[in-house]
Design a protein around this motif. Sequence first.
Motif, PDB file in Angstrom:
ATOM      1  N   SER A 190      67.241   0.485   9.947  1.00 35.46           N
ATOM      2  CA  SER A 190      66.965  -0.209  11.215  1.00 35.46           C
ATOM      3  C   SER A 190      67.766  -1.508  11.311  1.00 35.46           C
ATOM      4  O   SER A 190      68.272  -1.871  12.377  1.00 35.46           O
ATOM      5  CB  SER A 190      65.468  -0.503  11.341  1.00 35.46           C
ATOM      6  N   ILE A 191      67.902  -2.210  10.201  1.00 35.60           N
ATOM      7  CA  ILE A 191      68.679  -3.466  10.215  1.00 35.60           C
ATOM      8  C   ILE A 191      70.171  -3.159  10.365  1.00 35.60           C
ATOM      9  O   ILE A 191      70.889  -3.829  11.108  1.00 35.60           O
ATOM     10  CB  ILE A 191      68.401  -4.285   8.934  1.00 35.60           C
ATOM     11  N   LYS A 192      70.614  -2.091   9.682  1.00 32.16           N
ATOM     12  CA  LYS A 192      72.023  -1.702   9.807  1.00 32.16           C
ATOM     13  C   LYS A 192      72.344  -1.358  11.272  1.00 32.16           C
ATOM     14  O   LYS A 192      73.404  -1.716  11.787  1.00 32.16           O
ATOM     15  CB  LYS A 192      72.273  -0.492   8.897  1.00 32.16           C
ATOM     16  N   ALA A 193      71.399  -0.683  11.926  1.00 33.44           N
ATOM     17  CA  ALA A 193      71.605  -0.320  13.341  1.00 33.44           C
ATOM     18  C   ALA A 193      71.701  -1.573  14.207  1.00 33.44           C
ATOM     19  O   ALA A 193      72.544  -1.663  15.104  1.00 33.44           O
ATOM     20  CB  ALA A 193      70.462   0.579  13.808  1.00 33.44           C
ATOM     21  N   GLU A 194      70.856  -2.565  13.930  1.00 37.15           N
ATOM     22  CA  GLU A 194      70.928  -3.825  14.694  1.00 37.15           C
ATOM     23  C   GLU A 194      72.280  -4.510  14.503  1.00 37.15           C
ATOM     24  O   GLU A 194      72.850  -5.059  15.447  1.00 37.15           O
ATOM     25  CB  GLU A 194      69.846  -4.800  14.208  1.00 37.15           C
TER      26      GLU A 194
ATOM     27  N   GLN B 208      63.126 -20.738  -1.668  1.00 28.63           N
ATOM     28  CA  GLN B 208      62.514 -19.721  -0.822  1.00 28.63           C
ATOM     29  C   GLN B 208      63.092 -18.352  -1.180  1.00 28.63           C
ATOM     30  O   GLN B 208      64.300 -18.228  -1.398  1.00 28.63           O
ATOM     31  CB  GLN B 208      62.778 -20.037   0.643  1.00 28.63           C
ATOM     32  N   ILE B 209      62.220 -17.356  -1.277  1.00 24.13           N
ATOM     33  CA  ILE B 209      62.660 -15.996  -1.608  1.00 24.13           C
ATOM     34  C   ILE B 209      62.298 -15.107  -0.423  1.00 24.13           C
ATOM     35  O   ILE B 209      61.154 -14.667  -0.298  1.00 24.13           O
ATOM     36  CB  ILE B 209      61.968 -15.477  -2.894  1.00 24.13           C
ATOM     37  N   PRO B 210      63.254 -14.874   0.486  1.00 22.51           N
ATOM     38  CA  PRO B 210      62.903 -14.121   1.695  1.00 22.51           C
ATOM     39  C   PRO B 210      62.703 -12.632   1.416  1.00 22.51           C
ATOM     40  O   PRO B 210      63.396 -12.041   0.591  1.00 22.51           O
ATOM     41  CB  PRO B 210      64.127 -14.334   2.589  1.00 22.51           C
ATOM     42  N   ALA B 211      61.737 -12.051   2.108  1.00 21.40           N
ATOM     43  CA  ALA B 211      61.570 -10.592   2.080  1.00 21.40           C
ATOM     44  C   ALA B 211      62.677  -9.980   2.924  1.00 21.40           C
ATOM     45  O   ALA B 211      63.314 -10.664   3.725  1.00 21.40           O
ATOM     46  CB  ALA B 211      60.210 -10.232   2.659  1.00 21.40           C
ATOM     47  N   MET B 212      62.901  -8.689   2.733  1.00 18.19           N
ATOM     48  CA  MET B 212      63.933  -8.002   3.523  1.00 18.19           C
ATOM     49  C   MET B 212      63.623  -8.147   5.012  1.00 18.19           C
ATOM     50  O   MET B 212      62.496  -7.902   5.448  1.00 18.19           O
ATOM     51  CB  MET B 212      63.957  -6.525   3.137  1.00 18.19           C
ATOM     52  N   GLY B 213      64.599  -8.593   5.779  1.00 15.22           N
ATOM     53  CA  GLY B 213      64.431  -8.755   7.218  1.00 15.22           C
ATOM     54  C   GLY B 213      63.886 -10.106   7.646  1.00 15.22           C
ATOM     55  O   GLY B 213      63.922 -10.437   8.833  1.00 15.22           O
TER      56      GLY B 213
END
Length: 214
Positions: A38-42, A204-209
Amino acid sequence: MEIRRTANAGVLLKLDGAEILLDGVCREVKPYPATPPSIKAELSAKWPDLLAFTHNHKDHYDPVYAADYQKQTNGVVLGPEDLTGIRTSAAVTCVGGVTVTPIPSRHIGAAGKCTQHLSFVIAGSSCVWFLGDASPLQWRNADLPKPDVLIVPYAYLTTKNAWEITQSFGAEKVILLHMPKPEEDTIGLWTAVKETAGNDCRVQIPAMGERIHI
Ligand SMILES: [Zn+2]
């Protein structure tokens, strides 16, 4: 600025109106996650202004996405010359008022012997260092502008010595990437990071997305 994690060790950086994708589409190398479809599509529906890849390892680089980007936009892809399937540049590049400077740097560990690697210093109204898989040991005497934000892999926080080096850069914010999925973390990286810097408010350790606004 906005920093969104879009890959195992990559982000979409929005700074001063420029959108720069840094190691931002990757494949899966267990225990590290791939870029979700979904992120690749964005990222294909609205192409970034500039792509930059530190090196050709699967968990940092997706050649299909990069080739598609270049075909569709004829845009610049910064990176070492051995990135497969695309034309790369290692020249200092401006996007609007933002300057991206590639810095030749050694990959962590034994892979440093045979892996071409570039880190990136991104300078606009703020300065961001994006270090890919570069070894923490090489920056001591580096003649670079001080970072406001440092984007680094786990090796910069997993030992006390490395964390001291990381802090010496003087960044107000440290974004930690390249962390395994917690349920697949067989080598204890989450525990190691929590022991060295778990309570530090700069980290900060961000989650995917996830998006971080600074
Ligand atoms: Zn690597």
